[in-house]
Design an enzyme around this catalytic site. Sequence first.
Site, PDB file in Angstrom:
ATOM      1  N   ASP A   1       2.661  -3.255  -3.567  1.00 29.21           N
ATOM      2  CA  ASP A   1       2.818  -3.234  -2.102  1.00 29.21           C
ATOM      3  C   ASP A   1       2.972  -4.645  -1.515  1.00 29.21           C
ATOM      4  O   ASP A   1       3.868  -4.894  -0.711  1.00 29.21           O
ATOM      5  CB  ASP A   1       1.616  -2.549  -1.441  1.00 29.21           C
ATOM      6  CG  ASP A   1       1.747  -1.031  -1.454  1.00 29.21           C
ATOM      7  OD1 ASP A   1       2.874  -0.531  -1.588  1.00 29.21           O
ATOM      8  OD2 ASP A   1       0.710  -0.346  -1.337  1.00 29.21           O
TER       9      ASP A   1
ATOM     10  N   LYS B   1      -5.643   5.589  -5.268  1.00 29.31           N
ATOM     11  CA  LYS B   1      -5.320   4.178  -5.516  1.00 29.31           C
ATOM     12  C   LYS B   1      -6.516   3.333  -5.990  1.00 29.31           C
ATOM     13  O   LYS B   1      -6.315   2.368  -6.723  1.00 29.31           O
ATOM     14  CB  LYS B   1      -4.713   3.547  -4.263  1.00 29.31           C
ATOM     15  CG  LYS B   1      -3.266   3.963  -4.008  1.00 29.31           C
ATOM     16  CD  LYS B   1      -2.755   3.214  -2.787  1.00 29.31           C
ATOM     17  CE  LYS B   1      -1.268   3.385  -2.617  1.00 29.31           C
ATOM     18  NZ  LYS B   1      -0.757   2.521  -1.528  1.00 29.31           N
TER      19      LYS B   1
HETATM   20  P1  NAP Z   1      -5.490   2.870   6.389  1.00 23.15           P
HETATM   21  O1  NAP Z   1      -6.089   2.311   5.156  1.00 23.15           O
HETATM   22  O2  NAP Z   1      -5.966   4.167   6.909  1.00 23.15           O
HETATM   23  O3  NAP Z   1      -5.660   1.760   7.556  1.00 23.15           O
HETATM   24  C1  NAP Z   1      -5.212   2.009   8.861  1.00 23.15           C
HETATM   25  C2  NAP Z   1      -5.484   0.791   9.747  1.00 23.15           C
HETATM   26  O4  NAP Z   1      -4.865   1.022  11.016  1.00 23.15           O
HETATM   27  C3  NAP Z   1      -6.962   0.508  10.002  1.00 23.15           C
HETATM   28  O5  NAP Z   1      -7.162  -0.868  10.116  1.00 23.15           O
HETATM   29  C4  NAP Z   1      -7.196   1.205  11.354  1.00 23.15           C
HETATM   30  O6  NAP Z   1      -8.220   0.605  12.128  1.00 23.15           O
HETATM   31  C5  NAP Z   1      -5.869   0.956  12.045  1.00 23.15           C
HETATM   32  N1  NAP Z   1      -5.572   1.974  13.056  1.00 23.15           N
HETATM   33  C6  NAP Z   1      -5.295   3.281  12.830  1.00 23.15           C
HETATM   34  N2  NAP Z   1      -5.056   3.913  13.990  1.00 23.15           N
HETATM   35  C7  NAP Z   1      -5.210   2.974  14.980  1.00 23.15           C
HETATM   36  C8  NAP Z   1      -5.112   3.010  16.390  1.00 23.15           C
HETATM   37  N3  NAP Z   1      -4.784   4.130  17.042  1.00 23.15           N
HETATM   38  N4  NAP Z   1      -5.337   1.865  17.068  1.00 23.15           N
HETATM   39  C9  NAP Z   1      -5.665   0.725  16.440  1.00 23.15           C
HETATM   40  N5  NAP Z   1      -5.767   0.625  15.086  1.00 23.15           N
HETATM   41  C10 NAP Z   1      -5.543   1.740  14.371  1.00 23.15           C
HETATM   42  O7  NAP Z   1      -3.904   3.039   6.228  1.00 23.15           O
HETATM   43  P2  NAP Z   1      -2.920   2.145   5.332  1.00 23.15           P
HETATM   44  O8  NAP Z   1      -2.800   2.726   3.989  1.00 23.15           O
HETATM   45  O9  NAP Z   1      -3.309   0.719   5.482  1.00 23.15           O
HETATM   46  O10 NAP Z   1      -1.499   2.426   6.044  1.00 23.15           O
HETATM   47  C11 NAP Z   1      -1.263   1.966   7.347  1.00 23.15           C
HETATM   48  C12 NAP Z   1       0.199   2.146   7.737  1.00 23.15           C
HETATM   49  O11 NAP Z   1       1.050   1.372   6.894  1.00 23.15           O
HETATM   50  C13 NAP Z   1       0.710   3.592   7.639  1.00 23.15           C
HETATM   51  O12 NAP Z   1       1.535   3.852   8.744  1.00 23.15           O
HETATM   52  C14 NAP Z   1       1.531   3.587   6.363  1.00 23.15           C
HETATM   53  O13 NAP Z   1       2.578   4.550   6.394  1.00 23.15           O
HETATM   54  C15 NAP Z   1       2.105   2.175   6.394  1.00 23.15           C
HETATM   55  N6  NAP Z   1       2.462   1.706   5.058  1.00 23.15           N
HETATM   56  C16 NAP Z   1       3.768   1.425   4.833  1.00 23.15           C
HETATM   57  C17 NAP Z   1       4.145   0.962   3.600  1.00 23.15           C
HETATM   58  C18 NAP Z   1       5.599   0.631   3.360  1.00 23.15           C
HETATM   59  O14 NAP Z   1       6.003   0.576   2.207  1.00 23.15           O
HETATM   60  N7  NAP Z   1       6.372   0.380   4.394  1.00 23.15           N
HETATM   61  C19 NAP Z   1       3.211   0.803   2.579  1.00 23.15           C
HETATM   62  C20 NAP Z   1       1.874   1.094   2.844  1.00 23.15           C
HETATM   63  C21 NAP Z   1       1.509   1.554   4.101  1.00 23.15           C
HETATM   64  P3  NAP Z   1      -9.783   0.978  11.919  1.00 23.15           P
HETATM   65  O15 NAP Z   1     -10.256   0.162  10.762  1.00 23.15           O
HETATM   66  O16 NAP Z   1     -10.413   0.592  13.200  1.00 23.15           O
HETATM   67  O17 NAP Z   1      -9.837   2.462  11.649  1.00 23.15           O
END
Ligand code: NAP
Length: 294
Positions: free
Chosen positions: A113, A77
Amino acid sequence: MITELKASKLMEVKLTGLFGYPVEHSLSPVMHNTAFKELGLDYLYLPFAVPKAKLAEAVAGIKGLNFEGVNLTIPHKQKVRDYLDELSQEAELIGAVNTVQRCNGKLIGHNTDGKGFLRSLVEEASFTPQDKKVLVIGAGGAARAVSYQLALEEVKELYIANRTLSKAENLATEVGKKLDLNKAEALPLEKGALSSIIKNLDLVVDTTPIGMSPQVEVEPVIEAELLHSNLLVADLVYNPVKTTLLKAAQKAGAETLSGLGMLVYQGAIAFEIWTGQRAPVKVMKEVVQAAITE
Ligand code: NAP
């Protein structure tokens, strides 16, 4: 079946697809191909497993072959921006591209998004962000898209809470400065840290993967007792559709919104960019929901 088409008809097929690594669990192929079929369009959406080292060549293929465009997922991305001719305002702000459009020989990068999340908010929850007080939990890629979109919609106050506080601070400062928000504040994601602000909020958006299948039986990302009936609580996780956070929110009398809507609408906006036609959102949602519960 596409293999049953005559050669002349095959020549008319317009290609779209997903570049990522891995791609095999994506719901996008079934969602888009169902939508193309619903509108009788000669389009096809294919998943392509593109490793990092092959991205430049794969993107050159969008121009060289008859692709209308593609979606990008992990790990492409950000890097894909280096190979594109133009970026939309959202893609530029968010710093990531999830949709490429081939237009008059140029490749334009979009990020659907944030807009997908917004359309889900407005159409499924009748929520208008302007002048609202919102909390985004998480500071990763999805949080960037959601935070910028909410700021573009002129929310009154934006709070970003994250486990790693420095990431929330960076994002809040960046969004606040670029979009001239009066209030963009970072908070630590720890017990007690949110209790003073949450009672005045209108919207909470969880962008962390907490509660995502298969780890569904977990504590919600914030204390359940903080949730109240004046809130809309959105979770970007779409599998399961009702996460542990949304169950707690419902119990507290709050409105809830699943990530399923964002998934469908970000796809619908990409569909509309490629085809110029209104996406058949209802069938897209049905087929994705069926695939999740399979
Ligand atoms: P990412 O870039 O890896 O970011 C993950 C975030 O979640 C970070 O801020 C991380 O905190 C936090 N996190 C992860 N595990 C945690 C835990 N156990 N406790 C507290 N905080 C935690 O991932 P992303 O791309 O943003 O995606 C995140 C979620 O959104 C995923 O589940 C994805 O499937 C979903 N999503 C859904 C859509 C949709 O269309 N519905 C679109 C995009 C994403 P740290 O910074 O401290 O590591």
